[in-house]
Design an enzyme around this catalytic site. Structure first.
Site, mmCIF file in Angstrom:
data_model
loop_
_atom_site.group_PDB
_atom_site.id
_atom_site.type_symbol
_atom_site.label_atom_id
_atom_site.label_comp_id
_atom_site.label_asym_id
_atom_site.label_seq_id
_atom_site.Cartn_x
_atom_site.Cartn_y
_atom_site.Cartn_z
ATOM 1 N N HIS A 107 -38.697 1.347 15.076
ATOM 2 C CA HIS A 107 -37.350 1.728 14.662
ATOM 3 C C HIS A 107 -37.032 3.101 15.259
ATOM 4 O O HIS A 107 -37.942 3.838 15.661
ATOM 5 C CB HIS A 107 -37.274 1.786 13.128
ATOM 6 C CG HIS A 107 -37.179 0.432 12.486
ATOM 7 N ND1 HIS A 107 -36.857 0.256 11.163
ATOM 8 C CD2 HIS A 107 -37.363 -0.807 12.988
ATOM 9 C CE1 HIS A 107 -36.832 -1.031 10.881
ATOM 10 N NE2 HIS A 107 -37.140 -1.707 11.966
ATOM 11 N N GLU A 109 -36.086 5.961 13.921
ATOM 12 C CA GLU A 109 -36.672 7.126 13.240
ATOM 13 C C GLU A 109 -38.168 7.228 13.526
ATOM 14 O O GLU A 109 -38.690 8.320 13.795
ATOM 15 C CB GLU A 109 -36.450 7.043 11.719
ATOM 16 C CG GLU A 109 -34.982 7.044 11.298
ATOM 17 C CD GLU A 109 -34.403 5.648 11.184
ATOM 18 O OE1 GLU A 109 -34.739 4.774 12.010
ATOM 19 O OE2 GLU A 109 -33.590 5.418 10.271
ATOM 20 N N CYS A 140 -39.143 3.603 7.615
ATOM 21 C CA CYS A 140 -38.725 4.848 8.268
ATOM 22 C C CYS A 140 -38.714 6.009 7.286
ATOM 23 O O CYS A 140 -39.120 7.120 7.627
ATOM 24 C CB CYS A 140 -37.346 4.675 8.895
ATOM 25 S SG CYS A 140 -37.400 3.582 10.308
#
Lengths: 212, 212
Positions: A107, A109, A140
């Site tokens: 992801h 992040e 995240c």
């Protein structure tokens, strides 16, 4: 920002002018005028500070949003961007790389945290902030927490991503709505001897590794 | 396992012998004997199945625990191991790599998921199980959820890791104790125009990327 600067300018000008006209007054009145103007000045400074914060938040959040678009344009993954900032400077600016790296953990992040740690050669980002184009999912948010990042600014609410088909567990980190309860996987905890063997790992190794 | 096999053997033998002695009885009695023995057989089979499951769970969990020790011995990170299994075969066996990779997200489970996805060249592990030496933290549980792993078996309770100094947020994933509430970072959600700009990303890009 100019508006807030103006406010401080006028507060200072009024301060000077009032002080010029109280030369013949008693000490209580001088103190009252002083406190009154100090409060005015403080308010203007807070206004300026808020404007500065808003300006920089806007700048970095815009960058995270641009990354989200960029990621989709490149075909790297979903429309999510994240920027790690230290001392008002961008350390890394990343987007979702799930498809590009065949990695469901990539992801925006998580990718930004990994890249920032690599770049700064440290496993903690306590002096950094993270700007995310969207509310972070529990994975995240866990990564942000683990990296000790001091400040998170995010743009879109999870619902905006869920509305186009993303997993509704995105909303569970910041609302504490217990996404684990929605998980369809079977979860089994070892018991008896196995649990003991697994738990002994900690006691047996605690002197051997560096805590982080 | 031998014990459960033996139970099935005896259940089958009794079945045959009872059937041999009921040749002169009525159909109701035959049916009763049949159902009775079928239940016995089923029970023995469930026993065998449970023993087989326990044996394989023990084998893979032991492997995860071994990885935890190995990781500390190598100086790669904390005492945590994870194994991804597909069709009774180990896909990858990994340990915590936080120190080795200067990456706070390189927990054993996250590392195992990344490596397994890379090895199998797929972003979902729906046909896999994960064995973790310890209860997964919220980040790892999020990663497990995102990878669609169908089964999680874990050894140590979070408390065993917390007892030697690890962050108590480990316990929050499976208990839903809201680790986000304990986070000391500042969290700010954009509002107004910024929130709209950030949320538009989804509507504007949804036709352009592949949902995963």
């Amino acid at each position: 920002m100019d508006e807030a600067n103006g406010e401080i300018y006028f507060a200072l000008r009024d301060f000077r002018s009032d002080f010029a006209s109280i030369s013949c007054s008693g000490p209580d009145f001088v103190q009252w005028v002083f406190v009154n103007h100090a409060i005015k000045l403080l308010k203007s400074s807070i206004g300026l500070f808020q404007t500065v914060v808003q300006d920089r938040d806007h700048k970095f959040l815009t960058r995270a949003v641009e990354e989200a678009y960029k990621g989709v344009d490149c075909g790297d993954g979903g429309p999510f961007g994240a920027v790690v900032v230290r001392n008002d400077e961008v350390v890394v600016s990343c987007h979702n790389m799930v498809l590009k790296h065949t990695d469901p953990t990539a992801h925006a992040e998580v990718t930004a945290i990994r890249e920032a740690c690599k770049k700064l050669n440290q496993i903690e980002l306590a002096d950094c902030e993270i700007y995310a184009s969207c509310e972070p999912c529990p994975m995240c948010f866990g990564a942000i927490h683990l990296s000790r990042i001091k400040r998170l600014v995010y743009g879109a609410k999870a619902e905006a991503a869920i509305a186009i088909g993303f997993d509704d567990f995105i909303a569970d980190a910041l609302r504490g709505t217990g996404f684990y309860q929605k998980a369809s996987m079977e979860i089994k905890r070892a018991d008896g001897k196995e649990a003991i063997i697994a738990e002994q790992v900690f006691e047996k190794t605690k002197a051997k590794f560096q805590m982080y």
